[in-house]
Design an enzyme around this catalytic site. Structure first.
Site, PDB file in Angstrom:
ATOM      1  N   ASP A  39      40.225  25.496  48.361  1.00 59.37           N
ATOM      2  CA  ASP A  39      39.944  26.216  49.605  1.00 59.37           C
ATOM      3  C   ASP A  39      39.349  27.570  49.273  1.00 59.37           C
ATOM      4  O   ASP A  39      39.619  28.147  48.206  1.00 59.37           O
ATOM      5  CB  ASP A  39      41.243  26.382  50.405  1.00 59.37           C
ATOM      6  CG  ASP A  39      41.024  26.974  51.782  1.00 59.37           C
ATOM      7  OD1 ASP A  39      39.927  26.813  52.344  1.00 59.37           O
ATOM      8  OD2 ASP A  39      41.961  27.601  52.308  1.00 59.37           O
ATOM      9  N   HIS A  40      38.542  28.080  50.183  1.00 59.87           N
ATOM     10  CA  HIS A  40      37.968  29.415  50.024  1.00 59.87           C
ATOM     11  C   HIS A  40      38.957  30.475  50.519  1.00 59.87           C
ATOM     12  O   HIS A  40      39.573  30.308  51.572  1.00 59.87           O
ATOM     13  CB  HIS A  40      36.676  29.536  50.826  1.00 59.87           C
ATOM     14  CG  HIS A  40      35.593  28.617  50.368  1.00 59.87           C
ATOM     15  ND1 HIS A  40      34.832  27.851  51.230  1.00 59.87           N
ATOM     16  CD2 HIS A  40      35.142  28.319  49.125  1.00 59.87           C
ATOM     17  CE1 HIS A  40      33.944  27.149  50.552  1.00 59.87           C
ATOM     18  NE2 HIS A  40      34.126  27.402  49.267  1.00 59.87           N
ATOM     19  N   TYR A  87      39.591  28.708  55.996  1.00 56.25           N
ATOM     20  CA  TYR A  87      39.717  27.475  56.767  1.00 56.25           C
ATOM     21  C   TYR A  87      38.822  26.351  56.260  1.00 56.25           C
ATOM     22  O   TYR A  87      38.289  25.577  57.046  1.00 56.25           O
ATOM     23  CB  TYR A  87      39.459  27.752  58.260  1.00 56.25           C
ATOM     24  CG  TYR A  87      39.933  29.110  58.690  1.00 56.25           C
ATOM     25  CD1 TYR A  87      41.287  29.455  58.590  1.00 56.25           C
ATOM     26  CD2 TYR A  87      39.047  30.081  59.142  1.00 56.25           C
ATOM     27  CE1 TYR A  87      41.743  30.719  58.944  1.00 56.25           C
ATOM     28  CE2 TYR A  87      39.492  31.347  59.496  1.00 56.25           C
ATOM     29  CZ  TYR A  87      40.835  31.666  59.390  1.00 56.25           C
ATOM     30  OH  TYR A  87      41.281  32.924  59.735  1.00 56.25           O
ATOM     31  N   HIS A  88      38.727  26.219  54.922  1.00 55.17           N
ATOM     32  CA  HIS A  88      37.881  25.193  54.333  1.00 55.17           C
ATOM     33  C   HIS A  88      38.627  24.295  53.347  1.00 55.17           C
ATOM     34  O   HIS A  88      38.120  23.988  52.269  1.00 55.17           O
ATOM     35  CB  HIS A  88      36.692  25.850  53.614  1.00 55.17           C
ATOM     36  CG  HIS A  88      35.847  26.708  54.490  1.00 55.17           C
ATOM     37  ND1 HIS A  88      35.071  27.748  53.992  1.00 55.17           N
ATOM     38  CD2 HIS A  88      35.640  26.696  55.831  1.00 55.17           C
ATOM     39  CE1 HIS A  88      34.423  28.331  54.987  1.00 55.17           C
ATOM     40  NE2 HIS A  88      34.751  27.712  56.119  1.00 55.17           N
ATOM     41  N   PRO A  89      39.836  23.818  53.659  1.00 55.06           N
ATOM     42  CA  PRO A  89      40.559  22.963  52.708  1.00 55.06           C
ATOM     43  C   PRO A  89      39.820  21.651  52.474  1.00 55.06           C
ATOM     44  O   PRO A  89      39.258  21.060  53.398  1.00 55.06           O
ATOM     45  CB  PRO A  89      41.916  22.743  53.384  1.00 55.06           C
ATOM     46  CG  PRO A  89      41.640  22.914  54.848  1.00 55.06           C
ATOM     47  CD  PRO A  89      40.583  23.981  54.925  1.00 55.06           C
TER      48      PRO A  89
END
Length: 536
Positions: free
Chosen positions: A293-294, A473-475
């Site tokens: 994730d980011h 919010y990039h899992p």
């Protein structure tokens, strides 16, 4: 419903909706089961309404991670869409494909050119209806309208871009074009002043064909198997358990829900499943692993000129922009908060950008765990320059907290758990300050508020980003595709190894995390995934 469908798709998010539309276009009959509610809600369709959805449990899974040592022991908040359209119905609408080399990474991991850059670029061109026109890199006439990067942005975006240029970052009119690096304005999935989610662009038109059925508030509890072949799913709807059977089951629940459902269905790390009292169908230690994730942080400045805070905080300002939106579909409520952005390298020897910038003519203090979950503009003219890492090396995992399908899984994020991620973030936050020190933006800044000028040493800067960073919010990657069965869950055709009749098509299937926002690659996964599924 029993036996009437070729496919049952679990989840109507960015991949699932696109997949359903593509399969229907090919003449297949599809049932889409969505645990969440309808997207026919005012704040879903109003672009800036996502601030109202950020903590709303009606449309949001509202997950919390386990306490994270990399974030000074804090529990991070992970919103995910629990609504038709999935997270595309609650996100910030930024359209970023990622760097071309990201898809070279996918091709290498999958062992197939079907997932490489040439295939991805052709698919994106077919997907897009780009308001700025078509060329060798961009598409026009596709189902997904993309707002022009030349549309009016907040007046502070121009001095921000000029400051980036002064800091050595070139101006870039299109981050999805020939090159990614540089500073500019973002393209957004907005059409005619309304959010252009996958539900609007793909699923709703597909429903009109009569080949796609959608059932909302239908939470799948397990995949149903006969032997080792998936034949359908069990789901709870209107207080009772039901079954839907189909020729093939496709999980599109996303990077959290998909591995959870695989494990609930007996596919996952055997010892962990047995510890939860789940019968093991297939021992697969990669399910839930490789979570990537980011991580992002904002630097906040008090300005000498008005920002969006001045109009969005007072009651009269909210009334004014509300009326403007209702009457014209224009004004501040008709766009995302992320007007500008960019991509840069923390080390010039790198062959691609490793950091992403976000510029917001707005500022707010994000609530931490235990604080009141509300987003409100700061009571002063403020702006934020934020960033996130593109390809972190830290890895987390998803685990079952119990065998109850309605209980949230455990999310172990492991943010900043490698020296690499700490070092590049330290260099990156220093670059934010370098941008803010450049004219003409510097002339408009009254002071840095967060973290503040007292935070100068490397140790203090690291402690600050551990304290204030969080997911952007990039899992991804928790049921990833790959050529090597020892390190992946899926084959090149998105089939779950070790069983039959079951595939995964969503961000959990990403072989590696894309360097940019993940909505576009999740849509791509649905588009290209349909090709792999239809090929057999």
């Amino acid at each position: 419903m029993d036996g009437a469908f070729d496919y049952v798709i679990v989840g109507s998010g960015s991949s699932g909706s696109v997949l359903a539309a593509r399969l229907a276009e090919a003449g297949r009959r599809v049932l889409v089961l969505e645990a969440g509610v309808s997207d026919r809600r005012f704040y879903v369709h109003m672009p800036l309404g996502y601030g109202k959805l950020f903590y709303d449990p009606v449309v949001n899974w509202a997950y919390r991670t386990e306490p994270d040592p990399g974030l000074n022991g804090q529990r991070d908040y992970w919103p995910r869409g629990k609504v038709v359209g999935g997270s595309s119905s609650i996100n910030a609408m930024v359209w970023i494909r990622g760097h071309a080399s990201d898809y070279d990474d996918w091709q290498a991991a999958a062992g197939s050119s079907a997932w490489g850059w040439d295939a991805a670029r052709a698919a994106y061109c077919a997907i897009e209806d780009n308001a700025d026109g078509a060329d060798a890199w961009r598409g026009q006439g596709g189902p997904l309208a993309i707002r022009s990067s030349r549309d009016a942005a907040h007046p502070l975006v121009a001095p921000y871009i000029a400051a980036c240029e002064a800091a050595g970052l070139p101006r870039n009119a299109d981050f999805n074009g020939e090159r990614q690096e540089g500073a500019g304005t973002y393209q957004l999935t907005i059409k005619d002043g309304r959010r252009n989610s996958v539900a609007r662009a793909f699923l709703r038109p597909a429903l009109k064909t009569g080949r796609v059925a959608l059932r909302t508030r239908a939470q799948v509890t397990r995949v149903v198997f006969e032997g080792k072949r998936a034949v359908g799913v069990e789901y709870r709807w209107r207080g009772a358990l039901h079954q839907a059977r189909a020729g093939e089951v496709i999980l599109s629940g996303g990077a959290i829900n998909t591995p959870q459902l695989l494990m609930l269905s007996g596919i996952g790390p055997a010892a962990d499943l047995r510890a939860q009292g789940i019968e093991v169908l297939h021992d697969q230690p990669n399910v839930g692993a490789h979570l990537n994730d980011h991580q992002g942080i904002n630097y906040t400045y008090r300005m000498t000129v008005p920002t969006m805070n001045d109009i969005l905080r007072p009651w009269w300002g909210k009334a004014l922009v509300g009326m403007q939106y209702l009457l014209t579909r224009g004004g501040p409520l008709s766009v995302s908060i992320n007007h500008g952005g960019g991509f840069f390298r923390t080390d010039p020897s790198l062959d691609r950008p490793n950091m992403q910038l976000y510029f917001q003519a707005f500022s707010t203090l994000m609530p931490r765990d235990g604080e009141r979950p509300i987003l409100s503009p700061d009571p002063f003219p403020g702006l934020s320059i934020g960033l996130s890492n593109c390809r972190p090396t830290s890895r987390g995992r998803i685990e079952l907290a119990s065998n109850d399908p309605f209980a949230a899984p455990r999310i172990i994020a492991n943010a900043f758990s490698t020296d690499h991620d700490v070092a590049e973030m330290l260099a990156a936050v220093k670059f934010i300050r370098h941008i803010a020190a450049q004219k003409p933006l510097a002339d408009l800044i009254a002071e840095e508020l967060r973290p503040g000028p007292a935070i100068t040493s490397d140790a203090a800067l690291i402690d600050d980003f551990r304290q204030r960073s969080g997911t952007v919010y990039h899992p991804s990657c928790t049921a990833r595709m790959g050529a090597d069965p020892a390190t992946s869950v899926l084959d090149v055709d998105l089939k779950v190894r070790g069983v039959e009749g079951l595939r995964v098509c969503d961000a959990s299937a990403f072989p590696t995390l894309i360097g940019g926002n993940t909505n576009a690659p999740a849509i791509l996964m649905g588009w290209l995934g349909a090709e792999r599924i239809l090929a057999g």
